[in-house]
Design a protein around this motif. Sequence first.
Motif, PDB file in Angstrom:
ATOM      1  N   SER A 162       0.926  -1.181   0.047  1.00 26.97           N
ATOM      2  CA  SER A 162      -0.069  -0.057   0.111  1.00 26.97           C
ATOM      3  C   SER A 162       0.669   1.423   0.034  1.00 26.97           C
ATOM      4  O   SER A 162       1.930   1.065   0.506  1.00 26.97           O
ATOM      5  N   ARG A 163       0.059   2.378  -0.311  1.00 28.19           N
ATOM      6  CA  ARG A 163       1.010   3.570  -0.365  1.00 28.19           C
ATOM      7  C   ARG A 163       1.356   4.017   0.999  1.00 28.19           C
ATOM      8  O   ARG A 163       2.395   4.673   1.212  1.00 28.19           O
ATOM      9  N   MET A 164       0.347   3.953   1.750  1.00 27.83           N
ATOM     10  CA  MET A 164       0.543   4.051   3.199  1.00 27.83           C
ATOM     11  C   MET A 164       1.953   3.299   3.989  1.00 27.83           C
ATOM     12  O   MET A 164       2.707   4.128   4.385  1.00 27.83           O
ATOM     13  N   LEU A 165       1.919   2.080   3.446  1.00 25.82           N
ATOM     14  CA  LEU A 165       3.024   1.280   4.048  1.00 25.82           C
ATOM     15  C   LEU A 165       4.246   1.988   3.442  1.00 25.82           C
ATOM     16  O   LEU A 165       5.470   2.040   4.002  1.00 25.82           O
ATOM     17  N   ARG A 197      -3.313   4.867  11.445  1.00 27.71           N
ATOM     18  CA  ARG A 197      -4.479   5.052  10.537  1.00 27.71           C
ATOM     19  C   ARG A 197      -4.576   3.881   9.687  1.00 27.71           C
ATOM     20  O   ARG A 197      -5.463   3.364   9.082  1.00 27.71           O
ATOM     21  N   HIS A 198      -3.077   3.225   9.413  1.00 26.38           N
ATOM     22  CA  HIS A 198      -3.122   2.233   8.333  1.00 26.38           C
ATOM     23  C   HIS A 198      -4.046   0.908   8.957  1.00 26.38           C
ATOM     24  O   HIS A 198      -4.569   0.022   8.524  1.00 26.38           O
ATOM     25  N   LEU A 264       1.106  -6.954  11.514  1.00 25.27           N
ATOM     26  CA  LEU A 264       2.506  -7.569  11.538  1.00 25.27           C
ATOM     27  C   LEU A 264       3.420  -6.922  10.782  1.00 25.27           C
ATOM     28  O   LEU A 264       4.700  -6.816  11.097  1.00 25.27           O
ATOM     29  N   GLU A 265       2.968  -6.203   9.701  1.00 22.17           N
ATOM     30  CA  GLU A 265       3.899  -5.582   8.739  1.00 22.17           C
ATOM     31  C   GLU A 265       4.507  -4.320   9.481  1.00 22.17           C
ATOM     32  O   GLU A 265       5.655  -4.143   9.473  1.00 22.17           O
TER      33      GLU A 265
END
Length: 383
Positions: A162-165, A197-198, A264-265
């Motif tokens: 994801s762009r957030m990650l 937020r993610h 977990l990420e």
Amino acid sequence: MPRPPARIYDPWVSKPSTVDRAFEAALYDTEHTTLDTGASLLASDPGADAELDRRGQEFVAAAWRRGWQPADVVRLVRRELEDAHIRLLAALIRAQVPNDRPRGPRWQAQLDDLPTGTPPRTDRFSHATTVLELYRLLLKLPALEPLDEAADPVGGPARPESRMLTRIRALLAKAEATGFPEEAEALSAKAQELMARHSIDEALLASRTPDARNAPGACRIGVEPPYEQAKAVLLDAVATANHCRAVWNEPFAFSTVVGFEADLEVVELLHTSLLVQAQTAMTRAEAAQRAGGRKRTKTFRQSFLAAYAHRIGTRLTAAARTPVTEDLLPVLASREVAVTARLDRMFPETTTTRLRGVTDEAGWVEGAEAADRAQMAPRRPLR
């Protein structure tokens, strides 16, 4: 040490192969085990090389059946043996892949991280000794709790990051690289805000699109010496603050973290970043101590990291108490129940341990101050 079923050889039909005789001498005979005898047998018979490689792949496959993953075995071999053994192991793992069942993305990432390059070939006797030393270690691996990672659908596209990650990863990288504490604070605080937020975004999305695969998973994160107790405490604090649970396996230098994939990420990312920041701060603190004429030792570093982990844990726990809107409470509660249930199934019995070796007051003070500099800003109310 496990021993294979006894084999009866009819001299008129077959006789033990060179590999069987080498294994009998070097691996299975616990009373008179001698690597030299086994290595001599293998070195004298080049025709046995193919069977020796095949048997090594069988040992690797047996490790997977006992719950081990590539990174786990590499970590253990790195600690117990030498670089030549690691390269040999990497070659065996890669050779075994075509015969393996489909695995998930974390498994593939571990394969991608395997050391590259071919094992150094010296004389045949030395190489055979290396092979037998590695096989002896693989043979005695105990069973671990299976992680049961689901494979991606056949032919389906891999899930993109994801762009957030991606933004979180970039912010933490900058926090690790900067030499200015204030900048590192701001970057880490922003990363933590995005992590919250993610996590909520992923939880809400999952609640709206029920899927049998949307269940808690687990991963293993290396917690290696030195100062492994303090590192395990830090990982536990990061995991707890991000809706996960961690169980430390001290003998094999890893913690198993249980939680939903999105959480977990971020646990992996934040824990790694905080370790880098702690190491940088500890090096700076030691330099200041030496400049002041005070010699610091292992006790200083142990106390420093223990205080760092304790302080980070306290502040992350406080941040996790930030109230959320009522519509989110059932979603978060159900996920917490699911994570706890998965943890209890994997680890029906756990024990606690006390942190040892925290005796240096200056190290504790410096570590607590370093944790403050790596502060995680309080999370704003989640909507």
